[in-house]
Design an enzyme around this catalytic site. Structure first.
Site, PDB file in Angstrom:
ATOM      1  N   HIS A   1       0.862  -1.184   0.000  1.00 30.55           N
ATOM      2  CA  HIS A   1       0.000   0.000   0.000  1.00 30.55           C
ATOM      3  C   HIS A   1       0.898   1.234   0.000  1.00 30.55           C
ATOM      4  O   HIS A   1       2.015   1.211   0.511  1.00 30.55           O
ATOM      5  CB  HIS A   1      -0.866  -0.049   1.269  1.00 30.55           C
ATOM      6  CG  HIS A   1      -1.948   0.976   1.341  1.00 30.55           C
ATOM      7  ND1 HIS A   1      -1.699   2.301   1.663  1.00 30.55           N
ATOM      8  CD2 HIS A   1      -3.292   0.878   1.180  1.00 30.55           C
ATOM      9  CE1 HIS A   1      -2.849   2.959   1.687  1.00 30.55           C
ATOM     10  NE2 HIS A   1      -3.822   2.131   1.394  1.00 30.55           N
TER      11      HIS A   1
ATOM     12  N   ASP B   1       2.933  -4.317   8.135  1.00 35.12           N
ATOM     13  CA  ASP B   1       1.664  -3.624   7.964  1.00 35.12           C
ATOM     14  C   ASP B   1       0.583  -4.695   8.040  1.00 35.12           C
ATOM     15  O   ASP B   1       0.364  -5.449   7.090  1.00 35.12           O
ATOM     16  CB  ASP B   1       1.631  -2.894   6.623  1.00 35.12           C
ATOM     17  CG  ASP B   1       0.291  -2.208   6.363  1.00 35.12           C
ATOM     18  OD1 ASP B   1      -0.611  -2.291   7.227  1.00 35.12           O
ATOM     19  OD2 ASP B   1       0.140  -1.600   5.289  1.00 35.12           O
TER      20      ASP B   1
ATOM     21  N   GLN C   1      -4.595  -5.494   7.019  1.00 33.35           N
ATOM     22  CA  GLN C   1      -5.505  -6.438   6.360  1.00 33.35           C
ATOM     23  C   GLN C   1      -5.493  -7.807   7.016  1.00 33.35           C
ATOM     24  O   GLN C   1      -6.237  -8.698   6.585  1.00 33.35           O
ATOM     25  CB  GLN C   1      -5.128  -6.565   4.879  1.00 33.35           C
ATOM     26  CG  GLN C   1      -5.228  -5.286   4.078  1.00 33.35           C
ATOM     27  CD  GLN C   1      -6.663  -4.864   3.812  1.00 33.35           C
ATOM     28  OE1 GLN C   1      -7.593  -5.664   3.885  1.00 33.35           O
ATOM     29  NE2 GLN C   1      -6.866  -3.587   3.523  1.00 33.35           N
TER      30      GLN C   1
ATOM     31  N   LYS D   1     -10.861  -0.849   9.836  1.00 34.62           N
ATOM     32  CA  LYS D   1     -11.003  -2.084   9.058  1.00 34.62           C
ATOM     33  C   LYS D   1     -11.402  -3.276   9.941  1.00 34.62           C
ATOM     34  O   LYS D   1     -11.630  -4.368   9.430  1.00 34.62           O
ATOM     35  CB  LYS D   1      -9.702  -2.402   8.322  1.00 34.62           C
ATOM     36  CG  LYS D   1      -9.284  -1.350   7.300  1.00 34.62           C
ATOM     37  CD  LYS D   1      -8.011  -1.753   6.590  1.00 34.62           C
ATOM     38  CE  LYS D   1      -7.419  -0.610   5.769  1.00 34.62           C
ATOM     39  NZ  LYS D   1      -8.289  -0.188   4.657  1.00 34.62           N
TER      40      LYS D   1
ATOM     41  N   CYS E   1      -4.691   2.281  -3.757  1.00 26.93           N
ATOM     42  CA  CYS E   1      -3.477   2.813  -3.116  1.00 26.93           C
ATOM     43  C   CYS E   1      -2.317   1.826  -3.232  1.00 26.93           C
ATOM     44  O   CYS E   1      -1.501   1.687  -2.319  1.00 26.93           O
ATOM     45  CB  CYS E   1      -3.730   3.173  -1.653  1.00 26.93           C
ATOM     46  SG  CYS E   1      -4.931   4.490  -1.413  1.00 26.93           S
TER      47      CYS E   1
END
Length: 417
Positions: free
Chosen positions: A133, A208, A211, A234, A375
């Site tokens: 991202h 990261d 997700q 999220k 993104c």
């Protein structure tokens, strides 16, 4: 049919948005949770109650409301820490994952940080991947520009997996920053192997996990990570709140990212000393109600069970890959199997721009998907496409909604025939 892992119809009743109708009486089919998830009543009501009955600033006021607000805010930190297997003093509240990633990048090559693990200059290397991202690309580009360090990356195979070629991580690497799960491909990366390579080279590793944390059980110690970033919106929580987890010794070594109230120990006119972590990184009035809402989101997801959510999404993804495979001229961008894969499926329709796909799905069928480069423009450039259509699944989705998506895609093709 729907996965038997969860009582999805009961879960959907917890989310007020699914009780509404779209214009013309269409039901909402929300397949955009990879962008931002919907919110359950528990989160909404917890935030409303705090605003209505308990709100005050935290860590400052010596009265009942101040004590209640501080207790709720710090209680949320405890919940988040337990959710990812961390110590509460290792959990820093930020406004989103992007801020958490920038916070870590700020510490490298910073003259205020003399710890050799964070020194960075010409000849040193930063390693990311081609599937990141933008939030995990741009901060490292800026760091390379500031310091003269070299930015390198792992490529992506045609199947949507990382090409773990030797020689990307070297003895000159200082930081490896990688998505735990791709927001476009759904690929779950082999982060334990990457952590091993990074640590053998003497480098630190940042994940990261925006997700992954909402969808799979995540234990930061088991991942052998040094830093983990994720975001509230999220994971059925509110926007405006994110998390940086880092090993305590690293937080102690890192300089403050922002200066202001509550991050200090003492202030003189010519210098200041700082509070210990995590408060050293939480300058000013924090997102109090948002943090409390995130704590409620953790309560909700814990109550449902991350193992059950993961199993449900796996069934949805299996069903979606099979159903989309029956749509003519549709190409899935990413892994075609369930191996090391999450509930995000991105695709193209030959000769039809994703923006047109998304608009027709929404206008005619009430199906909300994400279209564009999500993104992650460098990843799309790698596949030679400007954009994709992305369907992303969560605990409240059903296979019937995937059927609605497929019907809509067949209609899109007829429109452009």
């Amino acid at each position: 049919m729907t996965s038997t892992s969860l009582d999805v119809e009961r879960i959907r009743k917890d989310f007020p948005v699914f009780s509404r109708e779209l214009p013309d009486g269409r039901p909402l089919v929300y397949l955009d949770s990879g962008n931002s998830s919907q919110k359950p009543n528990l989160v909404i009501e917890t935030m409303r109650e705090h605003l209505a009955l308990h709100y005050s600033n935290v860590g400052r006021a010596m009265h009942v409301l101040g004590a209640e607000s501080t207790e709720a805010y710090e209680g949320a930190r405890d919940k988040v820490a337990a959710f990812v297997g961390a110590s509460r003093d290792e959990v820093v509240f930020t406004k989103n994952a992007s801020e958490a990633l920038n916070l870590v990048a700020y510490s490298f090559g910073n003259p205020a940080n003399t710890d050799p693990r964070f020194t960075l200059g010409p000849g040193d290397e930063i390693v990311i991947t081609e599937m990141e991202h933008h939030s995990n690309i741009v901060p490292w580009q800026l760091l390379a520009q500031r310091t003269g360090a070299t930015l390198k990356w792992f490529g992506v195979t045609d199947e949507g997996r990382l090409d773990l070629a030797d020689g990307v991580i070297t003895e000159r690497t200082k930081i490896v920053s990688v998505a735990h799960q791709s927001n476009v491909l759904g690929t779950v990366n082999p982060v334990v192997e990457l952590a091993r390579r990074a640590h053998e080279a003497g480098a630190l590793i940042l994940l990261d996990a925006s997700q992954s944390v909402p969808h799979h059980p995540v234990d930061v110690a088991a991942l052998d990570a040094d830093f983990v970033a994720f975001t509230g919106h999220k994971m059925v929580g509110p926007s405006g709140i994110g998390v940086l987890w880092a090993r305590a010794e690293l937080l102690d070594a890192m300089p403050p990212f922002l200066g202001g109230g509550e991050m200090i120990e003492a202030v003189w006119m010519d210098h200041s000393t700082y509070a210990p972590a995590p408060h050293k990184f939480e300058a000013g009035t924090p997102p109090i109600v948002e943090a409390i809402g995130l704590g409620a989101a953790v309560d909700y997801l814990t109550g449902v069970g991350l193992e059950a959510i993961e199993a449900h999404e796996r069934e949805l993804t299996r069903y979606a890959l099979e159903a989309l495979g029956e749509v003519p001229r549709l190409r899935v961008i990413g892994p075609a199997t369930l191996e090391a894969r999450g509930g995000t499926v991105s695709f193209t329709l030959e000769g039809i721009h994703p923006h047109d796909v998304g608009q027709i799905l929404d206008d005619r069928f009430g199906v909300a998907v994400r279209v564009g480069h999500h993104c992650a423009r460098p990843l799309h450039l790698r596949f030679g496409i400007p954009a994709t259509t992305r369907a992303s699944f969560y605990l409240y989705n059903t296979t019937g909604e995937i059927d609605a998506l497929v019907r809509g895609l067949h209609h899109v093709q007829k429109v452009f025939a």
